[in-house]
Design an enzyme around this catalytic site. Structure first.
Site, PDB file in Angstrom:
ATOM      1  N   ILE A 160       0.868  -1.032   0.074  1.00  0.00           N
ATOM      2  CA  ILE A 160       0.028  -0.036   0.266  1.00  0.00           C
ATOM      3  C   ILE A 160       0.959   1.265   0.046  1.00  0.00           C
ATOM      4  O   ILE A 160       1.774   1.482   0.867  1.00  0.00           O
ATOM      5  CB  ILE A 160      -0.955  -0.004   1.233  1.00  0.00           C
ATOM      6  CG1 ILE A 160      -1.639  -1.310   1.262  1.00  0.00           C
ATOM      7  CG2 ILE A 160      -1.847   1.294   1.175  1.00  0.00           C
ATOM      8  CD1 ILE A 160      -2.414  -1.461   2.679  1.00  0.00           C
ATOM      9  N   CYS A 161       0.567   2.304  -0.993  1.00  0.00           N
ATOM     10  CA  CYS A 161       1.148   3.526  -1.016  1.00  0.00           C
ATOM     11  C   CYS A 161       2.617   3.531  -1.205  1.00  0.00           C
ATOM     12  O   CYS A 161       2.996   3.293  -2.259  1.00  0.00           O
ATOM     13  CB  CYS A 161       0.812   4.335   0.575  1.00  0.00           C
ATOM     14  SG  CYS A 161       0.978   6.067   0.398  1.00  0.00           S
ATOM     15  N   HIS A 162       3.606   3.670   0.008  1.00  0.00           N
ATOM     16  CA  HIS A 162       4.937   3.497  -0.264  1.00  0.00           C
ATOM     17  C   HIS A 162       5.337   2.234  -0.003  1.00  0.00           C
ATOM     18  O   HIS A 162       6.524   1.947  -0.021  1.00  0.00           O
ATOM     19  CB  HIS A 162       5.514   4.631   0.890  1.00  0.00           C
ATOM     20  CG  HIS A 162       5.634   5.986   0.566  1.00  0.00           C
ATOM     21  ND1 HIS A 162       4.518   6.664   0.703  1.00  0.00           N
ATOM     22  CD2 HIS A 162       6.274   6.766  -0.194  1.00  0.00           C
ATOM     23  CE1 HIS A 162       4.528   8.211   0.245  1.00  0.00           C
ATOM     24  NE2 HIS A 162       5.875   8.016  -0.064  1.00  0.00           N
ATOM     25  N   GLY A 163       4.448   1.250   0.422  1.00  0.00           N
ATOM     26  CA  GLY A 163       4.714  -0.255   0.586  1.00  0.00           C
ATOM     27  C   GLY A 163       5.581  -0.739  -0.589  1.00  0.00           C
ATOM     28  O   GLY A 163       6.447  -1.741  -0.424  1.00  0.00           O
TER      29      GLY A 163
END
Length: 163
Positions: free
Chosen positions: A114-117
């Site tokens: 997720i997102c910056h993951g």
């Protein structure tokens, strides 16, 4: 809808995870009957918890079920990698975290980032040749890692889900 009541799902995180990106999947998966555990590097634990990040400051603590060193990743069906800027940046220099991600990808188990993951997927060498999305500020990083970056809310490619 798929029955996940017997699924065992691992969330890999450390201090600085985006609060909602860990708590919402954890709660939703548990509400659907999945067993969900949080793993973190032992050196980051204070009283068995890691601290979230919410807005412009530290958020709430989340209990950790196991440390990376004690983790038996083979006993999990899927992996969730929450974002936040701090969390994946700290985890991508943890050899055991990267080894764990590589194992999930190699075995064809589901990985959701997720997102910056997705930074962690790039570090693990799992971005090459795959379609992915992420927070827009790491688009170039993902493309440099070999991903075909797509501006969509969710992208799924060969068992890897990015949002």
């Amino acid at each position: 809808m798929t029955d996940i009541s017997r699924a065992r799902i691992l969330i890999l995180a450390t201090d600085g995870f985006e609060q909602s990106e860990l708590e919402v999947p954890m709660t939703e998966l548990r509400n659907r009957g999945a067993t969900v555990h949080v793993a973190a590097p032992a050196k980051t634990l204070r009283s068995g918890e890691i601290m979230g990040w919410k807005g412009a400051d530290w958020g709430r603590a989340v209990p950790v079920d196991t440390t990376l060193d004690a983790l038996d990743a083979s006993s999990y069906d899927a992996l969730v990698l929450p974002g936040g800027v701090i969390n994946p940046d700290k985890l991508r220099v943890e050899p055991k975290a990267i080894e764990t991600i590589k194992g999930f990808v190699r075995d064809g188990r589901i990985v959701a980032a997720i997102c910056h993951g997705p930074w962690l997927l790039a570090e693990a060498g799992a971005a090459e040749g795959r379609q992915m999305t992420s927070y827009k500020s790491i688009r170039t990083d993902m493309e440099n890692a070999g991903a075909e970056w797509i501006d969509k809310e969710v992208v799924t490619d060969e068992g890897i889900i990015t949002s």
